[in-house]
Design a protein around this motif. Structure first.
Motif, PDB file in Angstrom:
ATOM      1  N   LEU A 186       0.830  -1.210   0.000  1.00 30.90           N
ATOM      2  CA  LEU A 186       0.000   0.000   0.000  1.00 30.90           C
ATOM      3  C   LEU A 186       0.860   1.253   0.000  1.00 30.90           C
ATOM      4  O   LEU A 186       0.634   2.178  -0.794  1.00 30.90           O
ATOM      5  N   PHE A 187       1.861   1.294   0.862  1.00 30.34           N
ATOM      6  CA  PHE A 187       2.693   2.497   0.966  1.00 30.34           C
ATOM      7  C   PHE A 187       3.612   2.658  -0.255  1.00 30.34           C
ATOM      8  O   PHE A 187       3.959   3.784  -0.621  1.00 30.34           O
ATOM      9  N   LYS A 188       4.003   1.550  -0.878  1.00 32.79           N
ATOM     10  CA  LYS A 188       4.777   1.650  -2.122  1.00 32.79           C
ATOM     11  C   LYS A 188       3.930   2.259  -3.235  1.00 32.79           C
ATOM     12  O   LYS A 188       4.425   3.038  -4.052  1.00 32.79           O
ATOM     13  N   ARG A 189       2.656   1.877  -3.258  1.00 33.34           N
ATOM     14  CA  ARG A 189       1.757   2.466  -4.254  1.00 33.34           C
ATOM     15  C   ARG A 189       1.518   3.945  -3.965  1.00 33.34           C
ATOM     16  O   ARG A 189       1.448   4.766  -4.881  1.00 33.34           O
ATOM     17  N   MET A 190       1.400   4.275  -2.681  1.00 31.23           N
ATOM     18  CA  MET A 190       1.225   5.685  -2.322  1.00 31.23           C
ATOM     19  C   MET A 190       2.458   6.506  -2.677  1.00 31.23           C
ATOM     20  O   MET A 190       2.346   7.692  -3.016  1.00 31.23           O
ATOM     21  N   ALA A 191       3.649   5.878  -2.597  1.00 37.24           N
ATOM     22  CA  ALA A 191       4.883   6.590  -2.932  1.00 37.24           C
ATOM     23  C   ALA A 191       4.900   7.047  -4.382  1.00 37.24           C
ATOM     24  O   ALA A 191       5.535   8.049  -4.720  1.00 37.24           O
TER      25      ALA A 191
END
Length: 227
Positions: free
Chosen positions: A5-10
């Motif tokens: 999730l946080f990689k996608r948000m990055a």
């Protein structure tokens, strides 16, 4: 799942990785987003708890809390996401306070016949803030990175636009073989002139603020006391 999730948000913040390095926060973008997300969630929860107690006592409509939670969370999250920008701005101001003096020092060294590497070593030991960036540049050269590539890396990672111009002149002179002292001297004069213009513009903006402060903080209370 959280990491994905946080990689996608990055991906929504494409320049975040460079900003983190410029701000001196040496961590992955997804890790920084994760920390900002968690801190924003806990802070929002704490604020909502206080508001819930307050609203119950005041008998305010409860559905307002449901609306406020995502708004507060978004506000806190983007506030923490702006932390690198604030740190970059602070570092930029610190560098810009020394760049004219450090630049002229480097020009004097070069005009005295000192090699560019030795001149940069002298600057790194003579100035507290900008010297740190020259030490990082020297360290890259010492581990085997060609000077041109080391300077180019510093151009990408420096938080100061003025220092970027300064390093670009060094890079360009190394590439073309042009006279480095002359090129740097011209750039330093330009930066100094721009700083003078900035100070004058700030002074013009400050005058109305001073007048407003005098009216609010001095005149109005005086009138109230007289009345």
């Amino acid at each position: 799942m959280e990491i994905v999730l946080f990689k996608r948000m990055a991906k929504l913040f494409p320049g975040l990785g460079v900003k983190l390095v410029q701000a001196g926060l040496f961590e992955k973008p997804e890790d920084f987003i994760s920390k900002s997300f968690i801190v924003a969630f806990y802070l929002t929860t704490a604020v909502m708890f206080v508001l819930t107690v307050l609203f119950i006592r005041l008998q305010v409509v409860k559905w307002i809390l449901v609306v406020m939670f995502p708004l507060l969370f978004a506000l806190f999250f983007f506030y923490f996401m702006k932390r690198p920008d604030v740190m970059i701005l602070k570092k930029q101001r610190e560098i810009d306070r020394e760049i004219v003096f450090a630049g002229r020092f480097l020009v004097i060294e070069l005009e005295s016949g000192v090699p560019i590497y030795d001149a940069m070593v002298s600057v790194s030991s003579s100035y507290a803030v900008i010297g740190k960036y020259f030490r990082e540049l020297i360290n890259r050269i010492n581990i085997g990175t060609p000077m041109e590539d080391a300077v180019n890396e510093s151009i990408e990672l420096t938080p100061s636009q003025n220092f970027r111009k300064f390093l670009w002149q060094i890079f360009n002179s190394l590439k073309t073989g042009a006279d480095l002292a002359t090129a740097l001297s011209t750039t330093i004069d330009q930066i100094a002139a721009e700083q003078i213009i900035t100070v004058k513009e700030y002074g013009r903006k400050l005058n109305p603020l001073v007048m407003f402060y005098m009216v609010v903080a001095v005149i109005f209370p005086s009138i109230g006391t007289i009345m």
